[in-house]
Design a protein around this motif. Sequence first.
Motif, PDB file in Angstrom:
ATOM      1  N   THR A   1       0.015   6.255 -17.002  1.00 43.66           N
ATOM      2  CA  THR A   1       1.419   4.961 -17.310  1.00 43.66           C
ATOM      3  C   THR A   1       1.572   4.721 -19.032  1.00 43.66           C
ATOM      4  O   THR A   1       3.130   4.568 -19.271  1.00 43.66           O
ATOM      5  CB  THR A   1       1.050   3.533 -16.411  1.00 43.66           C
ATOM      6  N   PRO A   2       0.597   4.227 -19.513  1.00 46.22           N
ATOM      7  CA  PRO A   2       0.230   4.000 -21.353  1.00 46.22           C
ATOM      8  C   PRO A   2       1.321   4.672 -22.021  1.00 46.22           C
ATOM      9  O   PRO A   2       1.992   4.454 -22.740  1.00 46.22           O
ATOM     10  CB  PRO A   2      -0.411   4.381 -21.494  1.00 46.22           C
ATOM     11  N   SER A   3       1.125   6.276 -21.602  1.00 47.93           N
ATOM     12  CA  SER A   3       1.706   7.769 -22.988  1.00 47.93           C
ATOM     13  C   SER A   3       3.445   7.596 -21.923  1.00 47.93           C
ATOM     14  O   SER A   3       4.429   7.269 -23.431  1.00 47.93           O
ATOM     15  CB  SER A   3       1.543   8.646 -21.817  1.00 47.93           C
TER      16      SER A   3
ATOM     17  N   SER B   1       6.089   5.411 -12.895  1.00 49.10           N
ATOM     18  CA  SER B   1       5.848   5.501 -14.646  1.00 49.10           C
ATOM     19  C   SER B   1       7.087   5.091 -14.491  1.00 49.10           C
ATOM     20  O   SER B   1       8.285   4.753 -15.176  1.00 49.10           O
ATOM     21  CB  SER B   1       5.033   6.229 -14.850  1.00 49.10           C
ATOM     22  N   TYR B   2       7.812   6.463 -14.111  1.00 58.58           N
ATOM     23  CA  TYR B   2       9.435   6.248 -14.914  1.00 58.58           C
ATOM     24  C   TYR B   2      10.445   5.645 -13.699  1.00 58.58           C
ATOM     25  O   TYR B   2      11.321   5.791 -14.325  1.00 58.58           O
ATOM     26  CB  TYR B   2       9.717   7.944 -13.619  1.00 58.58           C
ATOM     27  N   GLY B   3       9.828   5.289 -12.570  1.00 57.41           N
ATOM     28  CA  GLY B   3      10.355   4.146 -12.370  1.00 57.41           C
ATOM     29  C   GLY B   3      10.562   2.872 -13.144  1.00 57.41           C
ATOM     30  O   GLY B   3      11.879   2.171 -12.971  1.00 57.41           O
ATOM     31  N   TRP B   4       9.445   2.472 -13.378  1.00 55.12           N
ATOM     32  CA  TRP B   4       9.906   1.312 -14.147  1.00 55.12           C
ATOM     33  C   TRP B   4      10.941   1.303 -15.191  1.00 55.12           C
ATOM     34  O   TRP B   4      10.742   0.595 -16.024  1.00 55.12           O
ATOM     35  CB  TRP B   4       8.048   0.704 -14.603  1.00 55.12           C
ATOM     36  N   MET B   5      10.669   2.854 -16.401  1.00 57.27           N
ATOM     37  CA  MET B   5      11.284   3.350 -17.609  1.00 57.27           C
ATOM     38  C   MET B   5      13.048   2.493 -16.837  1.00 57.27           C
ATOM     39  O   MET B   5      13.068   2.708 -17.639  1.00 57.27           O
ATOM     40  CB  MET B   5      10.847   4.965 -17.761  1.00 57.27           C
ATOM     41  N   LEU B   6      13.104   3.784 -15.716  1.00 59.58           N
ATOM     42  CA  LEU B   6      14.719   3.301 -14.816  1.00 59.58           C
ATOM     43  C   LEU B   6      15.008   1.423 -14.825  1.00 59.58           C
ATOM     44  O   LEU B   6      15.744   1.047 -15.227  1.00 59.58           O
ATOM     45  CB  LEU B   6      14.745   4.002 -13.541  1.00 59.58           C
ATOM     46  N   LEU B   7      13.819   0.428 -14.518  1.00 60.93           N
ATOM     47  CA  LEU B   7      13.625  -0.628 -14.041  1.00 60.93           C
ATOM     48  C   LEU B   7      14.086  -1.329 -15.880  1.00 60.93           C
ATOM     49  O   LEU B   7      15.079  -2.427 -15.808  1.00 60.93           O
ATOM     50  CB  LEU B   7      12.639  -1.308 -13.671  1.00 60.93           C
ATOM     51  N   LEU B   8      13.329  -1.067 -16.509  1.00 60.34           N
ATOM     52  CA  LEU B   8      12.661  -1.781 -17.662  1.00 60.34           C
ATOM     53  C   LEU B   8      14.236  -1.277 -18.938  1.00 60.34           C
ATOM     54  O   LEU B   8      14.458  -1.764 -19.669  1.00 60.34           O
ATOM     55  CB  LEU B   8      12.187  -1.328 -18.354  1.00 60.34           C
TER      56      LEU B   8
ATOM     57  N   PHE C   1       0.449  -1.151   0.125  1.00 59.39           N
ATOM     58  CA  PHE C   1      -0.110   0.089   0.000  1.00 59.39           C
ATOM     59  C   PHE C   1       0.510   1.096  -0.186  1.00 59.39           C
ATOM     60  O   PHE C   1       0.460   2.466  -0.483  1.00 59.39           O
ATOM     61  CB  PHE C   1      -0.617  -0.118   0.875  1.00 59.39           C
ATOM     62  N   SER C   2       2.041   1.643   0.271  1.00 58.80           N
ATOM     63  CA  SER C   2       2.968   2.166   0.535  1.00 58.80           C
ATOM     64  C   SER C   2       2.921   3.021  -1.804  1.00 58.80           C
ATOM     65  O   SER C   2       3.422   4.437  -1.151  1.00 58.80           O
ATOM     66  CB  SER C   2       4.384   2.197   0.775  1.00 58.80           C
ATOM     67  N   PRO C   3       3.397   2.640  -2.041  1.00 58.47           N
ATOM     68  CA  PRO C   3       2.833   2.892  -3.589  1.00 58.47           C
ATOM     69  C   PRO C   3       1.951   3.730  -4.102  1.00 58.47           C
ATOM     70  O   PRO C   3       1.746   4.559  -4.561  1.00 58.47           O
ATOM     71  CB  PRO C   3       3.290   1.698  -4.811  1.00 58.47           C
ATOM     72  N   ILE C   4       0.355   3.336  -3.072  1.00 62.63           N
ATOM     73  CA  ILE C   4      -0.108   5.183  -2.950  1.00 62.63           C
ATOM     74  C   ILE C   4       0.050   6.458  -2.933  1.00 62.63           C
ATOM     75  O   ILE C   4      -0.634   7.385  -3.595  1.00 62.63           O
ATOM     76  CB  ILE C   4      -1.589   4.027  -2.571  1.00 62.63           C
ATOM     77  N   LEU C   5       1.321   6.334  -1.770  1.00 59.73           N
ATOM     78  CA  LEU C   5       1.839   7.582  -1.262  1.00 59.73           C
ATOM     79  C   LEU C   5       2.304   8.144  -2.361  1.00 59.73           C
ATOM     80  O   LEU C   5       2.859   9.373  -2.515  1.00 59.73           O
ATOM     81  CB  LEU C   5       1.383   7.256   0.014  1.00 59.73           C
ATOM     82  N   VAL C   6       2.803   7.757  -3.543  1.00 57.35           N
ATOM     83  CA  VAL C   6       3.912   7.471  -4.659  1.00 57.35           C
ATOM     84  C   VAL C   6       2.959   7.914  -6.099  1.00 57.35           C
ATOM     85  O   VAL C   6       1.907   7.801  -6.467  1.00 57.35           O
ATOM     86  CB  VAL C   6       4.937   6.961  -4.640  1.00 57.35           C
ATOM     87  N   SER C   7       3.096   9.603  -6.365  1.00 54.72           N
ATOM     88  CA  SER C   7       2.842   9.571  -7.297  1.00 54.72           C
ATOM     89  C   SER C   7       2.465   8.427  -9.056  1.00 54.72           C
ATOM     90  O   SER C   7       4.003   7.528  -9.147  1.00 54.72           O
ATOM     91  CB  SER C   7       3.222  11.036  -8.370  1.00 54.72           C
TER      92      SER C   7
END
Length: 306
Positions: free
Chosen positions: A240-242, A142-149, A131-137
């Motif tokens: 996220t899709p954008s 989405s930018y975090g996933w861009m860095l991971l991928l 539930f902590s990700p709810i507190l993050v925009s």
Amino acid sequence: MTGKGRRTAEKTVITPPTRGGARTERGSLRIAYALIAPGAAYLVVIFLSIILLLLSYSFRTEQTSRLVAPFDTGTWSDALADSYNLGVLWTTLRVGAVVTVLTVALAYPIAWCLLRVRRWWVTGLLVFVIFSPILVSVVVRSYGWMLLLGRGGLLNDALGGWLYHEPGVILALVHVELPFAVFPLLASVRNLPPGVLEAAADLGASPVRRLRTVLLPLTAPGIVASAQLVFALTVSAFATPSLLGGGRVTVLAQSVYQNIQQLRWPLAAAQALLLLAIALLVLSLFNRLSRIVDVRQRTTEGGRAQ
């Protein structure tokens, strides 16, 4: 029972509610309705005004923001018959369906573990991670996933081809919607009758059969509510899709934004109404399914009681 207790019990009389109490209750309801009415009327008027404005824009082809323009159905023909727009619509529905299935499938065991884990620190850790990700925009996630991928990311070697493609968008959306899927399932799992799984095990049911014939039917309302919420959030997702799609994966919300940028007001209005209609249709189907599940559960419980 002593004589004094018997006389006290005999003197106890259950009095029906008086008319004054009923009048007081009706008065309280009227006050509540009077307090709610202005805000509800305001929201209804604003919503209907927006819908009527979008309808007026969608039935025209002139690229103008004027409220008065020639009536034309060409925009709807473009939105429903053009191959590109149909592809955007199909991508939106496909991504919404896949994300809903994957998210609910992941949320179900998570909700089960949150209520069954005995150690408090494990439960606290799971709650924090989920539930902590709810507190993050959403943009930050989405930018975090861009860095991971992306190149040099932790998941680049294993999932290097997923960035700016549909699998990467689906993966990020599952992460974004997962907390919202766990909430309804937690309530459904918490309301399970105590000892029902143990009773099924005592009767010789295997773990798979217990899941299929006992656990899933009893928690079906939570599953339907979870799927309903996730699908509604997914088909309307924009950030996220954008970001994860990189222009290669286009959904309806993103297409509406692009058409507004290009001053294609009629097509943007038609696609916005189409997105709203799809969401309402799917939500109504989920509501219908939820009612069917409730009726079956009541029928089953009534048959067992007899």
